[in-house]
Design a protein around this motif. Sequence first.
Motif, PDB file in Angstrom:
ATOM      1  N   TYR A 197      28.948 -10.326  57.000  1.00  0.00           N
ATOM      2  CA  TYR A 197      29.890  -9.228  56.884  1.00  0.00           C
ATOM      3  C   TYR A 197      30.078  -8.570  58.253  1.00  0.00           C
ATOM      4  O   TYR A 197      29.237  -8.707  59.146  1.00  0.00           O
ATOM      5  N   THR A 198      31.175  -7.833  58.406  1.00  0.00           N
ATOM      6  CA  THR A 198      31.438  -7.125  59.656  1.00  0.00           C
ATOM      7  C   THR A 198      30.480  -5.941  59.789  1.00  0.00           C
ATOM      8  O   THR A 198      30.478  -5.031  58.943  1.00  0.00           O
ATOM      9  N   PRO A 224      31.798 -10.881  48.255  1.00  0.00           N
ATOM     10  CA  PRO A 224      31.649  -9.482  48.664  1.00  0.00           C
ATOM     11  C   PRO A 224      30.242  -8.958  48.399  1.00  0.00           C
ATOM     12  O   PRO A 224      29.518  -9.475  47.541  1.00  0.00           O
ATOM     13  N   ILE A 241      32.323  -4.536  50.228  1.00  0.00           N
ATOM     14  CA  ILE A 241      32.870  -5.066  51.461  1.00  0.00           C
ATOM     15  C   ILE A 241      33.127  -6.564  51.344  1.00  0.00           C
ATOM     16  O   ILE A 241      32.301  -7.306  50.788  1.00  0.00           O
ATOM     17  N   PRO A 243      33.519 -10.466  52.485  1.00  0.00           N
ATOM     18  CA  PRO A 243      32.697 -11.280  53.398  1.00  0.00           C
ATOM     19  C   PRO A 243      33.494 -11.787  54.586  1.00  0.00           C
ATOM     20  O   PRO A 243      34.729 -11.840  54.554  1.00  0.00           O
ATOM     21  N   ARG A 244      32.771 -12.166  55.619  1.00  0.00           N
ATOM     22  CA  ARG A 244      33.356 -12.921  56.728  1.00  0.00           C
ATOM     23  C   ARG A 244      33.020 -14.373  56.504  1.00  0.00           C
ATOM     24  O   ARG A 244      31.851 -14.748  56.468  1.00  0.00           O
TER      25      ARG A 244
END
Length: 246
Positions: A197-198, A224, A241, A243-244
Motif C-alpha cells: 500500500y502507499t 484493500p 485503502i 492496494p498497490r
Amino acid sequence: MKIVFFDARVWRYLVSAISKVIEEGVFVVDPEEGLMFRAMDPSHVIMLDMRFPRDSFEEFDVEQRTELGVNLEDVAKILRRASKEDRLEITADEDSISFAFIGKSYRKFTLPLLDITAEQLPEPQLEFKANIKVMSDVYRDTIKDVELIGDVIRFVASSDEFKVASSSELGEAEIIYTRESGSLIDLVVEDMQQASYTLEYFSDLSGASRVADTITIQFSTDMPALVEHELPQGAKFSFLIAPRVE
C-alpha cells in the motif's frame, strides 16, 4: 444542536490526521446514531470513516439529522488549541458551526458552514483473510520505522507472525511481530497473505493512533486493507485503502 465530548484532544488528533488527506467534509449528526463522518480522498485511493455513538457524548442535544459541511483544515487549526483538561462543545445553527473548549476558561471559535453534502458511500463488502490486532504505540512505531526507507508499506501475515516491510534504493526496513514477543494482541490468518500500500496515507493518518487504544489491520493478498482504531467511549475511526499492485 449542541454536543459535548469529554476530551477535546481526541478530536484534535483525529481531525488533524483527516485534514491531511481530505480538505473539506461533512459531519453528519443523527439523534439516534450519533456523529458520523465518511469520505473518500480526491484520488479515490482511501475511504475514511469516523463514528461517535450518541452515548459517547456527555451531552447530546440533537433534534433532527443534520449535515455540517466544514473546511477540515480550518477545524484542525482550531482543535490544535485544545489543552489537556479541555472538554469539547460543538454547536451549530443554519449558517455556522462553533467549537468551544471547556476548561480553565471557555474558549469558543465559530466557522461558516460550507454548502456541501455528505457523500453517499456504501458499506464495503469485503472478507479479509488476515486479521492482526496490536497496541496503538506498536502500530505508530512501525509506521515511523518504515518511513525511514521507502514510500510503500508491505504487509505479510502467516499463522505465527506479522511482518511489515518497506524497501527502496536506500535499503530495506523489516519489522516482525510474533505471538511469543507479546507485541500481537491477536493474529488470525488463513494461509499466507501479503499486500502493498502507499505509505504516505498511513503516515498522514498515524496521528489518529495517538488517541486509540488498539489498532486492527485486516487485509488479503493484493486486496484493500482496513485499519481500525478503537477510540475512547466506544468511538471508532477506520480507513479502507486500495492496494498497490506492481
